[in-house]
Design a protein around this motif. Structure first.
Motif, PDB file in Angstrom:
ATOM      1  N   UNK A  29       0.849  -1.187   0.000  1.00  0.00           N
ATOM      2  CA  UNK A  29       0.000   0.000   0.000  1.00  0.00           C
ATOM      3  C   UNK A  29       0.889   1.243   0.000  1.00  0.00           C
ATOM      4  N   UNK A  30       0.812   2.076  -1.021  1.00  0.00           N
ATOM      5  CA  UNK A  30       1.748   3.207  -1.114  1.00  0.00           C
ATOM      6  C   UNK A  30       1.495   4.283  -0.066  1.00  0.00           C
ATOM      7  N   UNK A  31       0.244   4.391   0.402  1.00  0.00           N
ATOM      8  CA  UNK A  31      -0.076   5.435   1.358  1.00  0.00           C
ATOM      9  C   UNK A  31      -0.444   6.750   0.704  1.00  0.00           C
ATOM     10  N   UNK A  32      -0.579   6.766  -0.628  1.00  0.00           N
ATOM     11  CA  UNK A  32      -0.935   7.983  -1.364  1.00  0.00           C
ATOM     12  C   UNK A  32      -1.563   7.554  -2.676  1.00  0.00           C
ATOM     13  N   UNK A  33      -2.049   8.502  -3.435  1.00  0.00           N
ATOM     14  CA  UNK A  33      -2.626   8.243  -4.746  1.00  0.00           C
ATOM     15  C   UNK A  33      -1.780   8.960  -5.793  1.00  0.00           C
ATOM     16  N   UNK A  34      -1.032   8.175  -6.590  1.00  0.00           N
ATOM     17  CA  UNK A  34      -0.145   8.769  -7.580  1.00  0.00           C
ATOM     18  C   UNK A  34      -0.751   8.893  -8.955  1.00  0.00           C
ATOM     19  N   UNK A  35      -2.053   8.620  -9.102  1.00  0.00           N
ATOM     20  CA  UNK A  35      -2.696   8.702 -10.415  1.00  0.00           C
ATOM     21  C   UNK A  35      -2.679  10.134 -10.931  1.00  0.00           C
ATOM     22  N   UNK A  36      -2.172  10.307 -12.133  1.00  0.00           N
ATOM     23  CA  UNK A  36      -2.171  11.632 -12.747  1.00  0.00           C
ATOM     24  C   UNK A  36      -1.151  12.587 -12.164  1.00  0.00           C
ATOM     25  N   UNK A  37      -0.124  12.053 -11.489  1.00  0.00           N
ATOM     26  CA  UNK A  37       0.891  12.900 -10.859  1.00  0.00           C
ATOM     27  C   UNK A  37       2.200  12.822 -11.640  1.00  0.00           C
ATOM     28  N   UNK A  38       2.810  13.969 -11.888  1.00  0.00           N
ATOM     29  CA  UNK A  38       4.103  14.046 -12.553  1.00  0.00           C
ATOM     30  C   UNK A  38       5.091  14.744 -11.614  1.00  0.00           C
ATOM     31  N   UNK A  39       6.340  14.241 -11.600  1.00  0.00           N
ATOM     32  CA  UNK A  39       7.360  14.845 -10.735  1.00  0.00           C
ATOM     33  C   UNK A  39       8.635  15.073 -11.536  1.00  0.00           C
TER      34      UNK A  39
ATOM     35  N   UNK B 161       8.492  19.324  -2.601  1.00  0.00           N
ATOM     36  CA  UNK B 161       8.956  18.585  -1.418  1.00  0.00           C
ATOM     37  C   UNK B 161      10.412  18.212  -1.623  1.00  0.00           C
ATOM     38  N   UNK B 162      11.119  18.121  -0.505  1.00  0.00           N
ATOM     39  CA  UNK B 162      12.518  17.714  -0.605  1.00  0.00           C
ATOM     40  C   UNK B 162      12.628  16.319  -1.199  1.00  0.00           C
ATOM     41  N   UNK B 163      11.754  15.407  -0.800  1.00  0.00           N
ATOM     42  CA  UNK B 163      11.798  14.018  -1.267  1.00  0.00           C
ATOM     43  C   UNK B 163      10.396  13.566  -1.647  1.00  0.00           C
ATOM     44  N   UNK B 164      10.344  12.516  -2.455  1.00  0.00           N
ATOM     45  CA  UNK B 164       9.065  11.964  -2.891  1.00  0.00           C
ATOM     46  C   UNK B 164       8.983  10.513  -2.459  1.00  0.00           C
ATOM     47  N   UNK B 165       7.788   9.935  -2.458  1.00  0.00           N
ATOM     48  CA  UNK B 165       7.652   8.530  -2.091  1.00  0.00           C
ATOM     49  C   UNK B 165       8.522   7.627  -2.967  1.00  0.00           C
ATOM     50  N   UNK B 166       8.889   6.500  -2.392  1.00  0.00           N
ATOM     51  CA  UNK B 166       9.689   5.449  -3.033  1.00  0.00           C
ATOM     52  C   UNK B 166      11.172   5.804  -3.138  1.00  0.00           C
ATOM     53  N   UNK B 167      11.548   7.030  -2.795  1.00  0.00           N
ATOM     54  CA  UNK B 167      12.956   7.392  -2.813  1.00  0.00           C
ATOM     55  C   UNK B 167      13.471   7.551  -1.389  1.00  0.00           C
ATOM     56  N   UNK B 168      14.788   7.684  -1.267  1.00  0.00           N
ATOM     57  CA  UNK B 168      15.381   7.845   0.059  1.00  0.00           C
ATOM     58  C   UNK B 168      15.143   9.251   0.583  1.00  0.00           C
ATOM     59  N   UNK B 169      14.825   9.354   1.889  1.00  0.00           N
ATOM     60  CA  UNK B 169      14.604  10.637   2.533  1.00  0.00           C
ATOM     61  C   UNK B 169      15.795  10.954   3.423  1.00  0.00           C
ATOM     62  N   UNK B 170      15.834  12.186   3.864  1.00  0.00           N
ATOM     63  CA  UNK B 170      16.915  12.652   4.727  1.00  0.00           C
ATOM     64  C   UNK B 170      16.816  12.001   6.108  1.00  0.00           C
ATOM     65  N   UNK B 171      17.913  11.387   6.564  1.00  0.00           N
ATOM     66  CA  UNK B 171      17.959  10.833   7.921  1.00  0.00           C
ATOM     67  C   UNK B 171      18.255  11.951   8.909  1.00  0.00           C
ATOM     68  N   UNK B 172      17.566  11.925  10.030  1.00  0.00           N
ATOM     69  CA  UNK B 172      17.717  13.010  10.998  1.00  0.00           C
ATOM     70  C   UNK B 172      17.498  12.479  12.407  1.00  0.00           C
TER      71      UNK B 172
END
Length: 888
Positions: A523-533, A572-583
């Motif tokens: 489950x991605x946790x979001x709806x990516x239909x029709x989204x371009x990045x 956004x700094x990061x998008x789903x499925x990619x690595x995010x900043x560790x803090x």
């Protein structure tokens, strides 16, 4: 070269001439002796008889002469090869099947070995690669072991200043995007940051110009850059005067000081290199540097490793390390370090193709056993004429060798095709950065494997065939003389072995396929239909303040939202499925305030959660109220809530981020979003704890560091299609700043596929190998049952003449095949239980004992086994009992 060796080689390569001379010489001696006898008064007939008795057989004399010259074995080998070729030509179906089987199996091994050769065996493409090292940290505890090749600034300075046995250099943690502008046009390029002396350590000199100096590689040093050969050629027309010219990199002028040679790369492509300028604060306070080294002349590996370990002990002083964990620094060969992540995967794949080769060899051995049974009279005749068991074995092994060499030669073409296919995907799927090619090592390995396989699949049939009972074979003849049940068991055991090995591969492939499907269907946790990045690098001098960055975001997003067909947009700094900043973070209130070990961080603009349709579970999302002047706020996801705030009300809680205790109020809780974490043992996707903060509240100094590693993403949802959204994004940013180029545009499904590309590759490759193994096992069963039908033709005729129905006879013939499949399945289950332990590092989301994977593999194997057993038995329904009784 000794005289005897020269004589031997000369004899070997002038065989035809020597044979002709030897025949003439012996006949001349025989005729001279005959003439002497006739002149002494003996009759011609008696003289011929005496001459023959005196000299004996000419062929025997020739054989003795050959043995004296050391050519007997080679002469026999040549005769055996000629006979093998003639014999195999008379059985084109068997020969073609055997050669094609070997070509497929050896070709697959050749292709995979070429990858292993590129990654693990072939020396790195630098001078004296055996003296190149990588500095790593080794962790060892009772539960796990690990290797970390990332170091902090303090470690780098310690090695640079005190490692007297090594010349050291460092690079930034990976590659990042950078903006390069020339002639009024901008392009997004790959940048790598390195210290002064980095290329000298590798042993590579710029093709023109020089590399960075220590003065340039310090904080505040002059802005300089080196460019890659491809960029120099394509963008600057290979102009040698480029050195000394100024180009705009990351928003400020950089002087070009050097151009790297064509083909140079280190782990990945780079267009531009800039000075790393390492420090012990900011980026250097974390493990964000990679350190390489070259052993100085006269230094041994033991000396280098010992010195690094001693310096490492000084670095570890004062660090909090769990008592059960042992940590040490060391120097390892660079090739070992660079291939560490891939080694397990490649060895598993190589093991899989090796199993396919074993199955292919077993298959051919079974075919040759059946073929040897049909050649009983021929073999018995050779034995009766004086050929011993060793002669028969050598002849049959020569046939195996001819098949293996033909299969090996054919496999080179198939292997080359496989190498070309792997070359297209290996870098993306496996991270292989060296060229994959068919070089002499791969060719030698292919031919060695071919020769070894000839022994593997040829020895058992040859030894068994040499045990023929001459009297029985010559008196009974044909296949009936060997149709007893004892002659079938060796082949049945071989087929059972095929089935067992095929089951091991089927289970392994099923687990990897289930892993890929499980990850893909998370489950991605979001709806990516029709989204371009698309991303833009803000590691740019013009955007090194929060105010400038927010001006860019606000102006570009206003233009994008005003475009017809656009529903919403955000950055956004990061998008789903990619690595995010560790803090790191801290709980500042609640029942248990204190340190939070680690979380992931993402800054976002208002509209982010609406654009991706990420549900807000409680509280409110980040919106226009959250500015740089308002109170500091954040949102956390459900994973953060469960792990760190489960005993308190999140909406009345405060946290601190990084090393700061400045309170940040939690204003909302969101659903979890799949991301690629920066920790967790290589798990490709998960939902770790995450914190979202307003982009407007990010500190300028923090942004300078963060944007070195991450490029923020513009995220747009609309109904106009890919081209319409892409055009809207480009027009909006160009109108805001024409010198800010977008990176590649992509949908979130494409981002997910990119993240799971290795899992997809592993599933497809192992699935293909398992399918090939299943096909070979089916062919083995088919051939065994077909041969049984031929051997038992007379018996079948008798049974049918006595009243047995075709169905009864088919059951009797098919039953051994099904039984063998079941036995092989049981044996394979035992083998698989042990072998899949090696897959544990590649399996996610499923257990190694997954019932669906094991059940699917078993059902698939049994269905194919039943088909392979039934199909050849159907010929019984067309049999004429009267004709079968006359069958010989």
């Amino acid at each position: 070269m000794p005289h005897r060796m020269r004589s031997y080689l000369g004899a070997l390569f002038r065989r035809s001439r020597l044979e002709s001379d030897m025949d003439r010489e012996m006949r001349l001696h025989l005729e001279l002796y005959y003439d002497d006898l006739v002149r002494s008064g003996i009759s011609p007939d008696e003289a011929r008889r005496r001459a023959g008795a005196q000299f004996g057989s000419l062929e025997r004399m020739k054989e003795e002469c050959r043995e004296s010259r050391g050519l007997a074995w080679s002469d026999e080998f040549v005769r055996n090869v000629r006979y093998a070729v003639r014999t195999l030509r008379r059985s084109p179906a068997f020969t073609l099947a055997a050669i094609l089987t070997l070509a497929l199996c050896i070709g697959a091994n050749t292709a995979i070995f070429s990858v292993i050769d590129a990654v693990l065996l072939r020396p790195l493409p630098f001078p004296e690669p055996d003296r190149l090292a990588q500095i790593v940290t080794l962790y060892h505890s009772k539960s796990a072991e690990g290797v970390d090749d990332s170091q902090d600034g303090r470690t780098w300075e310690m090695l640079r200043d005190h490692a007297t046995f090594l010349d050291t250099a460092a690079s930034g943690g990976g590659w990042s995007g950078a903006n390069l502008a020339t002639g009024g046009r901008a392009r997004y390029v790959d940048e790598q940051r390195v210290t002064a002396g980095y290329f000298a350590v590798l042993g590579v000199r710029p093709v023109i110009g020089r590399e960075f100096t220590r003065e340039e590689d310090r904080p505040g040093g002059p802005p300089v850059a080196m460019i890659g050969h491809s960029l120099w050629t394509n963008l600057f027309a290979a102009d040698p005067s480029i050195v000394g010219r100024s180009i705009l990199v990351k928003g400020e002028p950089h002087t070009v000081v050097g151009v790297m040679p064509a083909g140079f790369r280190m782990l990945g492509p780079a267009d531009v290199w800039t000075p790393l300028r390492p420090t012990t604060t900011g980026e250097g306070s974390g493990t964000n540097y990679g350190v390489i080294a070259r052993l100085r002349p006269g230094t041994t590996w033991v000396q280098a490793a010992s010195q690094v370990e001693a310096l490492g002990q000084r670095l570890l002083e004062g660090k909090r390390i769990p008592p059960e964990t042992r940590v040490r620094y060391t120097a390892i060969p660079m090739q070992t370090g660079l291939s560490n992540e891939l080694r397990t995967t490649l060895l598993i794949i190589q093991g899989a193709v090796a199993l396919v080769l074993v199955i292919g060899c077993v298959n051919i051995a079974g075919l040759m056993l059946a073929r040897a049974g049909s050649r009983t009279r021929e073999i018995a005749t050779r034995a009766a004429l004086g050929g011993g068991r060793s002669v028969v074995i050598r002849q049959l092994l020569t046939e195996s060798l001819v098949i293996a060499i033909a299969g090996g030669l054919a496999s080179i073409g198939l292997g080359y095709a496989g190498i070309r296919a792997l070359s297209l995907v290996a870098e993306d799927s496996l991270g292989v950065w060296q060229n994959i090619r068919l070089d002499w090592r791969v060719l030698v390995a292919t031919m060695v494997v071919s020769v070894m396989t000839s022994i593997v699949f040829g020895l058992l049939p040859a030894v068994r065939a040499s045990r023929v009972d001459i009297r029985t074979a010559l008196s009974e003849g044909g296949a009936r003389g060997v149709a007893g049940s004892s002659s079938r068991w060796p082949r049945r055991l071989l087929v059972a072995g095929e089935v067992a090995l095929a089951f091991v591969l089927l289970v392994s492939a099923a687990l990897l396929i289930r892993t890929f499907i499980a990850l893909r269907d998370l489950s991605p946790g979001f709806d990516g239909t029709g989204v371009m990045t698309a991303a833009i690098s803000l590691d740019d001098a013009r955007y090194n303040t929060s105010a400038n960055m927010m001006r860019l975001f606000t102006n570009s997003l206003e233009r994008i939202r005003a475009t017809p067909g656009v529903e919403s947009a955000a950055v956004a700094l990061s998008i789903p499925y990619e690595r995010w900043l560790n803090m790191g973070a801290r709980r500042l209130d609640g029942p248990a305030p204190g340190r939070i070990p680690i979380t992931t961080l993402n800054y976002v603009t208002p509209g982010f959660f609406d654009t991706l349709r990420i549900p807000v579970r409680s509280g409110r999302p980040i919106d226009d109220r959250d500015t740089s002047e308002s109170r500091k706020v954040a949102m956390v996801n459900e994973a953060f809530l469960r792990r760190y705030l489960k005993d308190q009300d999140p909406l009345s809680s405060h946290i601190g981020l990084g090393g700061s205790d400045q309170p940040i109020a939690i204003i909302g809780v969101t659903g979890n979003v799949q991301q690629r974490p920066g920790w967790g043992g290589g798990i490709p996707l998960s939902t770790p704890p995450a914190v979202y903060v307003p982009a407007s509240q990010m500190e300028s100094e923090t942004l300078k560091v963060v944007h070195v590693w991450f490029s923020p993403h513009w995220i747009v949802r609309g109904t106009g299609g890919r081209e319409s959204l892409t055009a809207a994004m480009q027009r909006a940013v160009e109108a805001t700043d024409p010198l800010l180029p977008f990176s590649k545009f992509k949908t979130l499904d494409a981002v997910r596929d990119r993240t799971l590309i290795r899992q997809r590759f592993q599933a497809i490759l192992l699935g293909t190998l398992a399918g090939l193994a299943l096909l070979l096992a089916a062919v083995g069963l088919y051939g065994m049952i077909a041969n049984t039908v031929v051997e038992r033709t007379r018996e079948i005729g008798i049974r049918m003449a006595l009243g047995a129905t075709a169905a009864q006879v088919i059951r009797a013939v098919v039953a051994p095949g099904i039984l063998i499949a079941v036995v092989g399945l049981g044996t394979g289950a035992v083998l698989a239980a042990f072998s899949i332990r090696a897959l544990r590092s590649l399996i996610y989301g499923v257990e190694s004992s997954d019932a669906w994977s094991w059940g699917a593999a078993a059902i698939c194997l049994l269905v194919v086994a039943a088909a392979g057993s039934l199909l050849p038995s159907f010929r019984i329904t067309r049999a004429n009992p009267a004709a079968t009784l006359r069958y010989d």
